[in-house]
Design an enzyme around this catalytic site. Structure first.
Site, PDB file in Angstrom:
ATOM      1  N   GLU A 106       8.315  16.874  16.125  1.00  0.00           N
ATOM      2  CA  GLU A 106       8.882  16.762  14.869  1.00  0.00           C
ATOM      3  C   GLU A 106       8.312  17.716  13.907  1.00  0.00           C
ATOM      4  O   GLU A 106       7.148  17.770  13.648  1.00  0.00           O
ATOM      5  CB  GLU A 106       8.683  15.318  14.351  1.00  0.00           C
TER       6      GLU A 106
ATOM      7  N   GLU B  90       8.094   1.829  12.118  1.00  0.00           N
ATOM      8  CA  GLU B  90       9.364   2.828  12.259  1.00  0.00           C
ATOM      9  C   GLU B  90       8.389   4.236  11.911  1.00  0.00           C
ATOM     10  O   GLU B  90       7.895   4.458  10.725  1.00  0.00           O
ATOM     11  CB  GLU B  90      10.261   2.420  10.774  1.00  0.00           C
TER      12      GLU B  90
ATOM     13  N   LYS C 253       0.836  -1.208   0.006  1.00  0.00           N
ATOM     14  CA  LYS C 253      -0.045  -0.021  -0.065  1.00  0.00           C
ATOM     15  C   LYS C 253       1.072   1.187   0.036  1.00  0.00           C
ATOM     16  O   LYS C 253       1.471   1.815   1.005  1.00  0.00           O
ATOM     17  CB  LYS C 253      -0.767   0.040   1.027  1.00  0.00           C
TER      18      LYS C 253
END
Length: 496
Positions: free
Chosen positions: A399, A265, A189
């Protein structure tokens, strides 16, 4: 749609709006809906992408399960799978410039990076895992004379690889190569923003001899296709790279369904530490800048926090500003451009928000900080450095995934380590020192999956990549360690 080998032809096809990425599902109904695919370079339409439904996911899983159960791919010998994977890699080498151009146009990545960095790394990954597969063995446990015990590795079954948009081809390789070489049936995907190179690589896989039901692709929106994958009762494992927020959703989906294996991750807020004995030369400055701004800082291991000893701060900042002046921002199709646009409007708006927040919270703008509204799509942001960033500021903690470097001074090794670990993330870190004792001590103290000394690195294909804390969960990409997550461990206990 098959695209030509050279980059100029790919760019021309994009300009004509004919590039296509669609579902590659055995026996599936045609997709009735498509999405317009635009390039972040100038926000123009470059083609279409299939907009799949939950039913398309069901059809892909049905075919993948049948393939796994009947052994079409799984029961081939390691040597046979190796031969096919090597043939696939050889085809991708022939089409490397085309694949690089697809990622450039799709993600706004500089073409020089796609050709010289991303594609070589992608091909190395396929070559390495193909070469490794017939050299990985089970083992025999020590028992008494009346028992023989084998410990064997078997493929886990149906694997879904859910990919990010920042390194489309390379992340495809990181997940598909080890999962497929182990004998699993794989469903890819890709991110809906960057589906082109995945589609083309799978076309080449079929040409090389990979069975179509062993490697399929479902295009579409994360909230539809991704959620259907996460909740599916007949998918055995999901490997996901992307935001921590979406990673949490996959853990929830697993709990709500069949407790499928989940490997994540996720995000990062990686520190770079410059101690007082660091050698500040051109190589070091280039490493710091690369860690902070490579790939427009749309990189989960981005060294977005620079922690520098007070005695070295001014010297280093002067050199960073001078070095950054050579980083050309512009149309990523040009060979000399180093920085391209943000991936989409929503992400651009997010990064601009962080720019404004840093200013309002009292960080000092050293260089950059401007939006180039007259450039292409208008999603171009100058590489930016803020100094005097404190640990309580948003820019230190969250982030950004955009070209903003936060600089914080420290006065002791203990303070530097504390600041480095003051994060909910722990993907990567780098630091600079000439003291061997300090190097070993600090490397052990930093809470991160990859720690590099006197340079910026994510390791290479031989070394596992993943994070501590909220940066990772369940396994690692790369290295022989990556094979573990795509396997089941079985003990066979034979009484003689």
């Amino acid at each position: 749609m098959t695209t030509p080998k050279n980059k100029e032809a790919v760019f021309a096809a994009a300009k004509q709006g004919v590039l296509y990425a669609g579902n590659l599902i055995v026996g599936a109904d045609p997709c009735q809906s498509t999405m317009t695919n635009t390039t972040p370079i100038d926000n123009s339409a470059i083609g279409t992408i299939d907009d799949a439904t939950e039913e398309h996911v069901n059809q892909a899983v049905k075919a993948a399960r049948a393939c796994f159960n009947n052994g079409t791919w799984k029961d081939k010998s390691p040597a046979q799978r190796k031969q096919i994977m090597q043939a696939w890699s050889a085809l991708m080498k022939k089409h490397a410039e085309e694949l690089a151009a697809l990622d450039c146009i799709d993600a706004g990545k500089p073409i020089s990076e796609c050709i010289n960095t991303d594609m070589p790394a992608t091909l190395d990954t396929f070559d390495w895992y193909a070469e490794a597969i017939d050299k990985v063995f089970g083992k025999v446990a020590p028992t008494d004379g009346g028992v023989v015990s084998w410990i064997v590795k078997e493929p886990i079954g149906v694997v879904a690889a859910v990919l990010p948009w920042n390194f489309p081809a390379q992340m495809f390789a990181w997940k598909v190569a080890p999962a497929l070489i182990m004998g699993n049936s794989v469903i890819v995907k890709p991110a809906e923003l960057t589906s082109l190179s995945a589609y083309r690589m799978i076309e080449l896989a079929y040409e090389a001899g990979v069975p179509k039901d062993a490697l399929q692709m479902v295009c579409g929106r994360g909230e539809v296709v991704g959620a259907a994958i996460g909740r599916h009762m007949d998918i055995d494992m999901v490997s996901f790279t992307g935001s921590t927020e979406v990673g949490r959703l996959f853990l929830q989906y697993s709990a709500q369904s069949n407790l499928k294996e989940i490997v994540l991750e996720c995000g990062g807020k990686s520190p770079q530490i410059v101690f007082e004995d660091a050698v500040i030369d051109e190589d070091m400055v280039n490493n710091v800048l690369s860690a902070a701004f490579w790939n427009m800082s749309e990189n989960c291991s981005c060294g977005s926090r620079l922690l520098v000893h007070s005695s070295k701060k001014q010297l280093l900042l002067d050199k960073l500003v001078a070095g950054l002046a050579t980083w050309k921002l512009g149309d990523p199709r040009q060979d000399d451009v180093v920085l391209g646009p943000m991936i989409e409007q929503a992400h651009f708006d997010k990064v601009v928000h962080y720019l404004e927040t840093a200013k309002s919270e009292g960080a000092s703008l050293l260089t950059g900080g401007k939006v180039c509204a007259d450039m292409g799509s208008g999603w171009y942001i100058e590489p930016t450095i803020f100094e005097n960033v404190t640990a309580d500021m948003t820019l230190f903690k969250e982030e950004v995934f955009g070209p903003i470097l936060a600089v914080t001074a420290f006065d002791s090794e203990e303070e530097a380590v504390r600041l480095a670990n003051d994060s909910s993330y722990g993907l990567a870190a780098s630091f600079y020192t000439q003291n061997l004792k300090r190097a070993l001590s600090v490397a052990r103290q930093i809470q991160a999956g990859t720690v590099s000394i006197n340079g910026f690195s994510e390791g290479d294909i031989t070394t596992p990549f993943g994070g501590y804390k909220q940066s990772g969960f369940g396994g690692r990409d790369n290295g022989l360690e990556a094979l573990e997550q795509y396997c089941q461990t079985k003990t066979i206990w034979a009484i003689c």
